[in-house]
Write an enzyme that holds these catalytic residues in place. Structure first.
Site, PDB file in Angstrom:
ATOM      1  N   SER A 169       0.881  -1.156   0.000  1.00 18.91           N
ATOM      2  CA  SER A 169       0.000   0.000   0.000  1.00 18.91           C
ATOM      3  C   SER A 169       0.928   1.218   0.000  1.00 18.91           C
ATOM      4  O   SER A 169       1.870   1.285  -0.778  1.00 18.91           O
ATOM      5  CB  SER A 169      -0.939  -0.019   1.208  1.00 18.91           C
ATOM      6  OG  SER A 169      -1.807   1.101   1.195  1.00 18.91           O
ATOM      7  N   TYR A 211      -5.547   7.919  -6.686  1.00 14.23           N
ATOM      8  CA  TYR A 211      -4.504   7.079  -6.083  1.00 14.23           C
ATOM      9  C   TYR A 211      -4.904   6.724  -4.659  1.00 14.23           C
ATOM     10  O   TYR A 211      -4.863   5.549  -4.271  1.00 14.23           O
ATOM     11  CB  TYR A 211      -3.179   7.837  -6.097  1.00 14.23           C
ATOM     12  CG  TYR A 211      -2.023   7.077  -5.486  1.00 14.23           C
ATOM     13  CD1 TYR A 211      -1.522   5.932  -6.101  1.00 14.23           C
ATOM     14  CD2 TYR A 211      -1.417   7.514  -4.311  1.00 14.23           C
ATOM     15  CE1 TYR A 211      -0.461   5.237  -5.561  1.00 14.23           C
ATOM     16  CE2 TYR A 211      -0.355   6.823  -3.758  1.00 14.23           C
ATOM     17  CZ  TYR A 211       0.122   5.685  -4.386  1.00 14.23           C
ATOM     18  OH  TYR A 211       1.175   4.992  -3.835  1.00 14.23           O
ATOM     19  N   LYS A 232      -5.857   3.028  -2.933  1.00 18.24           N
ATOM     20  CA  LYS A 232      -5.099   2.489  -1.813  1.00 18.24           C
ATOM     21  C   LYS A 232      -5.945   2.355  -0.554  1.00 18.24           C
ATOM     22  O   LYS A 232      -5.839   1.361   0.171  1.00 18.24           O
ATOM     23  CB  LYS A 232      -3.870   3.371  -1.547  1.00 18.24           C
ATOM     24  CG  LYS A 232      -2.819   3.307  -2.655  1.00 18.24           C
ATOM     25  CD  LYS A 232      -2.280   1.896  -2.850  1.00 18.24           C
ATOM     26  CE  LYS A 232      -1.121   1.859  -3.829  1.00 18.24           C
ATOM     27  NZ  LYS A 232      -0.549   0.506  -3.998  1.00 18.24           N
TER      28      LYS A 232
END
Length: 295
Positions: free
Chosen positions: A147, A161, A165
Site C-alpha cells: 500500500s 490514487y 489504496k
C-alpha cells in the site's frame, strides 16, 4: 511472538518460495534480489519480464518468471495456477504491482480513473482470490500487499490514487479475519517516500487553468520542477524497505500494517490523531441520534 527487525532479518529464508508481482523494478525488484541472494525461490512476474533476465542468468532455476499484466484477470489466474503447479508450495505472495495518477478530480480522464482502480485495487483483489484456494489447501501462507502512507493520508491531486489504496486497505482488513482460520496472514506495507522510479511512471492529467492557484496547482508545480525525479532525494532506502518486507513474513502473528520510513510514521500518526480529534468533536451529535432510553 517473533519480533524480528530488518536488522535481524526474518530468520533463514533459504528454501522458502515467494510469488512477487511488479518484480522488475522498485520494491518488487529489491525484494526479489534479496530473496534470491539468500537462497529462496521466487516466482517473479512483470509486464516487462525481460528486465529479469539478468537475475535468471545468475540464479538459474530458483527464479521462475512469467509475463503478466495484473489487470488481465484471466491471465492472472492462469499464471497463479501455473506457478503453484510448477513450484508446489508458495509460502508468501507479495502483491506489489501498482502506479500513481495525479490530477484534480475534475482533471482526471475516464481512462486514468479506470486504469488506477484496475491496477491498484481490482488487481490485488483478484490476486488474493486466485491464490487463496492454494494457500488454504497447503495449510496457510502469507499475503503481503504494498500500500502506501497514502493509504492513510491524502494529498491534493491524488484523489484516485488514494481511493485505490484506501480501498485495498479496507478490502484486506475485512478479509484478514476471514482467512485467519486457514493459517493465512495478511500484511499491508505502508512506505513513505522511497528512492525508486515511482515518479517516472506517474500519470499526470492535463491541467485545467482554474486549478492553477489552488493546492492542486501547487503540487503540480512541484512535480514539474522535479523533472520526473520525484523520489530521487527521498529518505527511504529501497534495500532496507525490502528487508523489512521480507522480515515481516516471519513475524507471528502477521502485522496488519507496517509503516516504513520515518515520514510514513509521522504522516500516519498525524492523520490518525487528527481524525480522532474530529471524531471526539462530534461525539455529542453522534450520541444524540440514538433512540431515547425508556425507563
Amino acid at each position: 511472538m517473533n519480533t524480528n527487525s530488518p536488522e535481524d532479518p526474518a530468520g533463514n529464508v533459504s528454501g522458502s518460495t515467494w510469488f512477487v508481482t511488479g518484480a522488475s523494478s522498485g520494491i518488487g525488484r529489491a525484494v526479489t534480489e534479496q530473496l534470491l541472494d539468500r537462497g529462496a525461490r521466487v516466482a517473479a512476474v512483470a509486464r516487462r519480464v525481460e528486465l529479469l533476465d539478468d537475475l535468471a542468468g545468475t540464479h538459474g532455476d530458483r527464479l521462475w518468471t512469467a509475463q503478466l499484466d495484473v489487470t488481465d484477470t484471466e491471465a492472472l489466474r492462469s499464471v497463479v495456477a501455473r506457478a503453484f503447479s510448477a513450484l508446489g508450495r508458495i509460502d508468501v505472495v507479495f502483491s506489489n504491482a501498482g502506479s500513481g495518477a495525479f490530477g484534480a478530480a475534475e482533471e482526471l480522464s475516464d481512462q486514468a480513473i479506470t486504469q488506477q482502480i484496475a491496477l491498484n485495487l481490482v488487481a490485488p483483489i483478484q490476486l488474493l482470490r486466485a491464490v487463496l484456494p492454494h494457500l488454504r489447501a497447503q495449510g496457510g501462507g502469507r499475503f503481503i500487499q504494498t500500500s502506501t502512507v497514502g493509504g492513510q493520508i491524502t494529498t491534493p491531486g491524488g484523489s484516485m490514487y488514494h481511493a485505490s489504496k484506501w480501498g485495498v486497505e479496507g478490502f484486506l482488513e475485512s478479509v484478514m479475519p476471514e482467512v485467519a482460520p486457514f493459517g493465512v496472514g495478511i500484511t499491508l506495507i505502508e512506505p513513505g517516500n522511497i528512492r525508486t522510479d515511482f515518479g517516472a511512471a506517474l500519470s499526470i492529467a492535463s491541467a485545467i487553468d482554474a486549478y492553477a492557484d489552488t493546492p492542486v496547482g501547487q503540487v503540480r508545480q512541484y512535480i514539474d520542477a522535479s523533472g520526473g525525479n520525484l523520489t530521487g532525494n527521498a529518505q527511504g532506502d529501497p534495500a532496507k524497505v525490502a528487508a523489512a518486507v521480507i522480515a515481516s513474513a516471519a513475524t507471528t502473528p502477521a502485522p496488519a500494517r507496517l509503516a516504513l520510513g520515518s515520514d510514513a510514521y509521522a504522516g500516519i500518526h498525524s492523520a490518525l490523531t487528527r481524525r480522532l480529534d474530529q471524531l471526539e468533536s462530534t461525539k455529542d451529535i453522534a450520541f444524540s441520534t440514538d433512540y431515547d432510553q425508556k425507563g
